[in-house]
Every structure is written in C-alpha cells, then in structure tokens.
Design a protein around this motif. Sequence first.
Motif, mmCIF file in Angstrom:
data_model
loop_
_atom_site.group_PDB
_atom_site.id
_atom_site.type_symbol
_atom_site.label_atom_id
_atom_site.label_comp_id
_atom_site.label_asym_id
_atom_site.label_seq_id
_atom_site.Cartn_x
_atom_site.Cartn_y
_atom_site.Cartn_z
ATOM 1 N N PHE A 3 -15.164 -29.664 -36.703
ATOM 2 C CA PHE A 3 -16.260 -30.555 -37.044
ATOM 3 C C PHE A 3 -15.737 -31.792 -37.782
ATOM 4 N N ALA A 4 -14.933 -31.547 -38.821
ATOM 5 C CA ALA A 4 -14.370 -32.646 -39.601
ATOM 6 C C ALA A 4 -13.414 -33.477 -38.755
ATOM 7 N N GLY A 5 -12.669 -32.821 -37.872
ATOM 8 C CA GLY A 5 -11.700 -33.524 -37.044
ATOM 9 C C GLY A 5 -12.335 -34.580 -36.150
ATOM 10 N N GLY A 6 -13.556 -34.321 -35.673
ATOM 11 C CA GLY A 6 -14.239 -35.301 -34.840
ATOM 12 C C GLY A 6 -14.533 -36.579 -35.611
ATOM 13 N N PHE A 7 -14.950 -36.425 -36.859
ATOM 14 C CA PHE A 7 -15.230 -37.609 -37.671
ATOM 15 C C PHE A 7 -13.947 -38.314 -38.091
ATOM 16 N N LEU A 8 -12.886 -37.545 -38.354
ATOM 17 C CA LEU A 8 -11.620 -38.174 -38.715
ATOM 18 C C LEU A 8 -11.044 -38.958 -37.546
ATOM 19 N N ALA A 9 -11.227 -38.451 -36.317
ATOM 20 C CA ALA A 9 -10.745 -39.172 -35.133
ATOM 21 C C ALA A 9 -11.481 -40.495 -34.979
ATOM 22 N N MET A 10 -12.772 -40.489 -35.264
ATOM 23 C CA MET A 10 -13.557 -41.721 -35.186
ATOM 24 C C MET A 10 -13.173 -42.659 -36.331
ATOM 25 N N PHE A 11 -12.967 -42.089 -37.519
ATOM 26 C CA PHE A 11 -12.576 -42.889 -38.680
ATOM 27 C C PHE A 11 -11.216 -43.542 -38.440
ATOM 28 N N ARG A 12 -10.300 -42.807 -37.819
ATOM 29 C CA ARG A 12 -8.978 -43.379 -37.544
ATOM 30 C C ARG A 12 -9.065 -44.541 -36.559
ATOM 31 N N SER A 13 -10.004 -44.464 -35.631
ATOM 32 C CA SER A 13 -10.157 -45.575 -34.684
ATOM 33 C C SER A 13 -10.566 -46.848 -35.421
ATOM 34 N N TYR A 14 -11.448 -46.720 -36.412
ATOM 35 C CA TYR A 14 -11.825 -47.874 -37.234
ATOM 36 C C TYR A 14 -10.647 -48.334 -38.085
ATOM 37 N N LYS B 118 -27.914 -19.420 -36.376
ATOM 38 C CA LYS B 118 -27.002 -20.017 -35.402
ATOM 39 C C LYS B 118 -27.688 -21.133 -34.628
ATOM 40 N N MET B 119 -27.019 -22.295 -34.580
ATOM 41 C CA MET B 119 -27.534 -23.437 -33.844
ATOM 42 C C MET B 119 -26.375 -24.070 -33.070
ATOM 43 N N LEU B 120 -26.624 -24.432 -31.818
ATOM 44 C CA LEU B 120 -25.588 -25.007 -30.962
ATOM 45 C C LEU B 120 -25.964 -26.446 -30.592
ATOM 46 N N PHE B 121 -25.006 -27.353 -30.779
ATOM 47 C CA PHE B 121 -25.255 -28.760 -30.491
ATOM 48 C C PHE B 121 -24.102 -29.369 -29.694
ATOM 49 N N HIS B 122 -24.446 -30.404 -28.929
ATOM 50 C CA HIS B 122 -23.452 -31.273 -28.312
ATOM 51 C C HIS B 122 -23.519 -32.606 -29.058
ATOM 52 N N LEU B 123 -22.377 -33.042 -29.588
ATOM 53 C CA LEU B 123 -22.334 -34.306 -30.313
ATOM 54 C C LEU B 123 -21.950 -35.434 -29.364
ATOM 55 N N THR B 124 -22.763 -36.464 -29.333
ATOM 56 C CA THR B 124 -22.457 -37.686 -28.590
ATOM 57 C C THR B 124 -22.467 -38.839 -29.572
ATOM 58 N N SER B 125 -21.383 -39.583 -29.604
ATOM 59 C CA SER B 125 -21.277 -40.722 -30.519
ATOM 60 C C SER B 125 -21.248 -41.998 -29.697
ATOM 61 N N LEU C 216 -20.547 -28.051 -30.917
ATOM 62 C CA LEU C 216 -20.459 -27.506 -32.266
ATOM 63 C C LEU C 216 -21.406 -26.319 -32.433
ATOM 64 N N GLU C 217 -20.946 -25.362 -33.203
ATOM 65 C CA GLU C 217 -21.782 -24.229 -33.568
ATOM 66 C C GLU C 217 -22.015 -24.292 -35.074
ATOM 67 N N PHE C 218 -23.292 -24.408 -35.444
ATOM 68 C CA PHE C 218 -23.658 -24.446 -36.854
ATOM 69 C C PHE C 218 -24.260 -23.107 -37.269
ATOM 70 N N ARG C 219 -24.035 -22.754 -38.508
ATOM 71 C CA ARG C 219 -24.655 -21.564 -39.106
ATOM 72 C C ARG C 219 -25.547 -22.053 -40.239
ATOM 73 N N HIS C 220 -26.777 -22.399 -39.875
ATOM 74 C CA HIS C 220 -27.694 -22.999 -40.835
ATOM 75 C C HIS C 220 -28.240 -21.945 -41.791
ATOM 76 N N ALA C 221 -28.400 -22.316 -43.049
ATOM 77 C CA ALA C 221 -28.838 -21.362 -44.083
ATOM 78 C C ALA C 221 -30.214 -20.786 -43.770
ATOM 79 N N GLN C 222 -31.078 -21.554 -43.127
ATOM 80 C CA GLN C 222 -32.437 -21.076 -42.828
ATOM 81 C C GLN C 222 -32.635 -20.731 -41.359
ATOM 82 N N ALA C 223 -32.075 -21.531 -40.474
ATOM 83 C CA ALA C 223 -32.327 -21.339 -39.038
ATOM 84 C C ALA C 223 -31.310 -20.432 -38.367
ATOM 85 N N ALA D 125 -20.640 -25.645 -40.364
ATOM 86 C CA ALA D 125 -19.995 -25.491 -39.056
ATOM 87 C C ALA D 125 -19.200 -24.192 -38.991
ATOM 88 N N ALA D 126 -19.352 -23.465 -37.874
ATOM 89 C CA ALA D 126 -18.579 -22.241 -37.681
ATOM 90 C C ALA D 126 -17.089 -22.559 -37.678
#
Length: 286
Positions: A178-189, A239-246, A230-237, A172-173
């Motif tokens: 990136f980590a904060g999104g998962f921690l926010a979800m983890f805290r909800s659990y 720059k990649m841009l994604f929208h995360l929906t959980s 999110l903006e990812f910097r993939h080793a092979q591909a 992740a750029a």
Amino acid sequence: MNSEARLHALSEFLKSKRAMLRPESFGMSSGSRRRTPGLRREEVAQLADVSLTWYTWLEQGRDIRVSPSVLNSVAKALQLNEDERKYMLTLALESDSEQSEPDHASPAVPSSLKYIIDELRHCPVIVSDRRCGIVGWNDAAAYVFLDFAEVPVAERNMVRLLFARKELRRLAANWEHFAGGFLAMFRSYYGQYVKDEWYEQFISEMKASYPDFTRLWEESGVSYAPEVSLEFRHAQAGKMLFHLTSMQAQGSSELRCSIYTPAPGSPTESKLRQMLARRESHEIHD
C-alpha cells in the motif's frame, strides 16, 4: 534539488535497481562469491555496452557528460519501466524546462472536480498535490481511511500519514504494498520537480522519524499513475477489496485523484453503502 542532491538521488536509484536484478535472469551465476545482491557494476556496463569506468562514475553520482541514447541503454540493462526510465533521464540530464518554480502553494480543488468526487459516493477518492499533500476527499474516503478534516493542514500529507498514523498501518492487509504505491508516485514527482528543495528536506525528515521509511524508499519504483489491487481490514466493515486508479486531473498538473473502486464480485460496495447510510442517519438525528 541542487545539483549535488540530484546526482545523489540518481546514484541511490541506480544502485537500488541494480541490486534488484537476479543474475540468473541474465544467464549468470549467483554463486557465493557475490558479496552484494543483484548484478555487479561490470555486468550492467557490459549489458548496456558502456565502459565500466563510465558506468561506475554514473552510479557514483559524478557530474559527467551523458546522452539520452546511452542512458536508454542503461535503462534497458537495468530493466526499467517507462516511468523509471523517464525518472532516470530527468535526474541525469536535469531536463527541467517544463518544471514549476520551487515556490509551492497547494492548489484549490475546482468546484467541478469536487462535484465529481462527491458523486462517486461509494468509491473513496483522495485528491492530492504534487507533494502528496491531501487537498480534497469525499465522505467514502473519510470513512475508509480517516477523517482528514480532523488532521491539521500541515500534516495532511499522504506519505507522512501512512507512516505516522497507526490506523492506516493497520488498514491494509499488506501495508508495505500500500505504502509502496504512494512512494512510487511520490518518487515520480521527486524526479520531475528537481528545482524544489522541499523534497530533499521532506525525505530527510521522514528517514529520521520513521526507520522503515528508508528501506521502503530505497526499494520503491517509479509510477506516475500506479494501478494496484488492495485488501483492507477495516475496523468496522471488516475485509474490503479495492482497485486503486490514480489519474491526473484534467487541466491541472498539480492535482491527482486516487480513486479506490470496490472490487467487482466482492461485498465491498454494499458494505460501504450500509455504513455510509448509517453514518448519514446518525448525522441527521444528531
């Protein structure tokens, strides 16, 4: 989570949210006399229309009598979002009538759900349980993130992997976002399953193993279904841009799908198509 741990979690959360508030937003001076960031306890008590003593005891994690209406006033004063408000009320009231028992076994991914995530060929999908344990994924997720099949089952926890694996830290750029999104979800659990002492043990282990976990955990919000870009910097591909929906899987409160949709107008989807086609071609020839 026993009563002491629950109240400690409440105390930490209230302190962190108070520290994030800017006095200027409330028409208050942010002069040099302030020894700590954010609002003072007395200012929060005044905004919530509660006594300073009562709020101090609440923030200190004392076992005091609280009511939903007063807690809602505190939530408003601290500018909590809806998920954060529910989290605070759950910890303060220990309203656990709908909670599962502490015993936990990762649920299996239903064949119907597996079919759906496999059909999302160009959208990386990760299926996780209420402990953020990874129980399912598709080929696109294995390509963009890592091949989870090569990770020992006991280590397939998304929160742990985000801190433990260098390739995910580099991906992740803005890794902290990136980590904060998962921690926010983890805290909800964490707030939802107060009977499960596994959460306290896991958090203690993460704090001891990864110094930056403590700061990010204290700063994390609460979100049952974070939607972030999110903006990812993939080793092979590259720059990649994604929208995360959980989203929660229908019919199961234990399973959640994290779907990474390629951003419209970006070359992300075409990159995924090309790389996955190349990967499939190699597998056929091998």
